[in-house]
Write a protein that holds these residues in place. Structure first.
Motif, short mmCIF file in Angstrom:
data_model
loop_
_atom_site.label_atom_id
_atom_site.label_comp_id
_atom_site.label_asym_id
_atom_site.label_seq_id
_atom_site.Cartn_x
_atom_site.Cartn_y
_atom_site.Cartn_z
N PHE A 145 0.84 -1.20 0.00
CA PHE A 145 0.00 0.00 0.00
C PHE A 145 0.88 1.25 0.00
CE2 PHE A 145 -2.37 3.35 2.26
CZ PHE A 145 -3.50 3.42 1.45
N MET A 146 1.91 1.27 0.86
CA MET A 146 2.78 2.44 0.93
C MET A 146 3.56 2.64 -0.37
SD MET A 146 2.04 3.93 3.61
CE MET A 146 3.24 5.23 3.29
N TYR A 147 3.92 1.54 -1.02
CA TYR A 147 4.60 1.64 -2.31
C TYR A 147 3.74 2.41 -3.30
CZ TYR A 147 6.54 0.18 -6.81
OH TYR A 147 7.06 0.17 -8.08
N PHE A 148 2.47 2.06 -3.39
CA PHE A 148 1.59 2.71 -4.37
C PHE A 148 1.20 4.12 -3.93
CE2 PHE A 148 1.01 -1.71 -5.78
CZ PHE A 148 1.23 -1.54 -7.13
N VAL A 149 1.11 4.35 -2.62
CA VAL A 149 0.86 5.72 -2.13
C VAL A 149 2.02 6.63 -2.52
CG1 VAL A 149 0.70 7.16 -0.06
CG2 VAL A 149 -0.68 5.09 -0.25
N LYS A 150 3.24 6.18 -2.27
CA LYS A 150 4.42 6.99 -2.60
C LYS A 150 4.54 7.19 -4.11
CE LYS A 150 6.42 7.62 1.48
NZ LYS A 150 6.70 8.97 2.04
N GLY A 151 4.25 6.14 -4.87
CA GLY A 151 4.30 6.26 -6.33
C GLY A 151 3.26 7.25 -6.84
N PHE A 152 2.08 7.23 -6.26
CA PHE A 152 1.03 8.18 -6.63
C PHE A 152 1.46 9.61 -6.31
CE2 PHE A 152 -2.61 10.83 -5.73
CZ PHE A 152 -3.53 10.50 -6.71
N LYS A 153 1.99 9.79 -5.09
CA LYS A 153 2.42 11.12 -4.67
C LYS A 153 3.51 11.66 -5.59
CE LYS A 153 4.35 13.64 -0.72
NZ LYS A 153 4.91 13.53 0.65
N GLY A 154 4.49 10.81 -5.94
CA GLY A 154 5.57 11.24 -6.81
C GLY A 154 5.06 11.67 -8.17
N ARG A 155 4.19 10.90 -8.77
CA ARG A 155 3.64 11.23 -10.07
C ARG A 155 2.84 12.53 -10.02
NH1 ARG A 155 5.12 6.35 -10.07
NH2 ARG A 155 5.47 5.13 -11.96
N TYR A 156 2.05 12.68 -8.96
CA TYR A 156 1.25 13.90 -8.81
C TYR A 156 2.16 15.13 -8.69
CZ TYR A 156 -2.04 17.29 -6.93
OH TYR A 156 -2.79 18.43 -6.74
N GLU A 157 3.16 15.04 -7.82
CA GLU A 157 4.05 16.18 -7.62
C GLU A 157 4.90 16.46 -8.86
OE1 GLU A 157 6.37 15.66 -4.10
OE2 GLU A 157 4.62 15.69 -2.76
N GLY A 158 5.37 15.41 -9.51
CA GLY A 158 6.19 15.61 -10.69
C GLY A 158 5.46 16.31 -11.80
N TYR A 159 4.17 16.04 -11.92
CA TYR A 159 3.37 16.65 -12.97
C TYR A 159 2.85 18.03 -12.58
CZ TYR A 159 0.11 17.24 -16.82
OH TYR A 159 -0.56 17.74 -17.92
N PHE A 160 2.21 18.10 -11.41
CA PHE A 160 1.47 19.32 -11.04
C PHE A 160 2.33 20.34 -10.30
CE2 PHE A 160 -2.00 16.22 -11.49
CZ PHE A 160 -2.82 16.92 -12.37
N LYS A 161 3.46 19.92 -9.73
CA LYS A 161 4.26 20.85 -8.95
C LYS A 161 5.65 21.10 -9.54
CE LYS A 161 1.94 19.92 -4.56
NZ LYS A 161 2.13 19.58 -3.12
N SER A 162 5.95 20.50 -10.70
CA SER A 162 7.24 20.73 -11.32
C SER A 162 7.27 22.11 -11.96
CB SER A 162 7.53 19.67 -12.38
OG SER A 162 6.53 19.70 -13.39
N LYS A 163 8.47 22.65 -12.12
CA LYS A 163 8.61 23.96 -12.71
C LYS A 163 8.38 23.88 -14.22
CE LYS A 163 11.95 25.57 -9.27
NZ LYS A 163 13.32 26.09 -9.03
#
Length: 279
Positions: free
Chosen positions: A261-279
């Protein structure tokens, strides 16, 4: 020189020995190996020297970190007509370069991408296509892994790996430098094909779910999100990958697997931040 095999390395010696041994055992011999050494201390010179009577081998040491930066530095001194970029923990089957060379001789492609599998269980380490297929923008993430790229050097001239992507990048976007590189090649007019049956060895980095693989999922997820945003795949692209990780979370709940579960939570968070919070 037919192949230039550019190998970024950091913090590994035993794995690099296995890679160099696999090069010694190749039935096809027309290649040079370029070891791009990013270690702060000199831990490889004695190892490299032990192969210099048996391989055409270049060893360059660079202070800056990042696999993409290392590949770019290796390309600057490469003399082969075909470039390739295995990781330092890869290995080639004995007939691998012979098969790749024959493929280039018999087919019109400017580049090919080989598959990667874990040597211990024979399973592919990435969920790539099972079909031999022409590489396009629409299937780039089902056909390209950086360690499997082989590209004619004249086509790659002036094309570089994005140093904001890849393991060790200061940006923290630790993946998808290979697909990004190939997109640049396609934009230049390169014709490339994915061959799932051309298999090289690479250890599966996610054999088990634990804290370490969860951290990896976050860092690689940031790379995927950034790649999608940089290359304008749009909301549809990122939502697809976010949905995959939501499904992974649901599956882990069904199996009562907290680490999964934590693997997929972290993977989700990374993808979200990489897309929506990247410069």
């Amino acid at each position: 020189m037919r192949f230039s095999i550019i190998i970024p390395t950091l913090g590994r010696s035993e794995e690099l020995i296995l890679m160099l041994d696999s090069l010694l055992n190749q039935s096809f011999k027309d290649f040079e190996a370029i070891v791009v050494d990013q270690n702060e201390k000199d831990i490889l010179t004695s190892i490299i020297n032990s192969y210099k009577n048996s391989l055409v081998l270049k060893h360059i040491r660079i202070p800056a970190r990042g696999a993409s930066h290392a590949r770019n530095e290796g390309m600057k001194i490469a003399e082969g007509s075909i470039l390739t970029f295995p990781d330092d923990d890869c290995e080639y089957p004995n007939d691998f370069l012979m098969r790749v060379n024959t493929c280039f001789e018999e087919n019109p492609e400017d580049g090919i991408v080989a598959n990667t599998m874990d040597k211990t269980d024979g399973k592919a380490i990435a969920n790539l296509s099972s079909n031999e297929i022409k590489i396009r923008r629409s299937n780039i993430l089902k056909t390209v892994i950086e360690a499997g790229i082989f590209i004619k050097s004249n086509i790659a001239d002036g094309i570089w790996f994005d140093e904001d992507l890849g393991v060790g990048s200061p940006s923290g976007y630790c993946s998808d430098e290979g697909p990004d590189f190939v997109l640049q090649l396609l934009a230049k007019g390169a014709e490339m094909k994915f061959y799932p049956d051309f298999r090289m060895f690479h250890p599966n980095p996610v054999r088990v779910y634990n804290e370490q693989t969860a951290i990896r999922a976050y860092k690689y997820g940031k790379g995927r999100g950034y790649f999608l945003r940089k290359n304008k795949f749009g909301l549809k692209g990122i939502l697809y990958f976010l949905l995959l990780y939501i499904l992974g979370m649901l599956k882990s709940i069904v199996f009562f697997n907290k680490q999964m579960f934590m693997y997929f939570v972290k993977g989700f968070k990374g993808r979200y931040e990489g897309y929506f919070k990247s410069k």
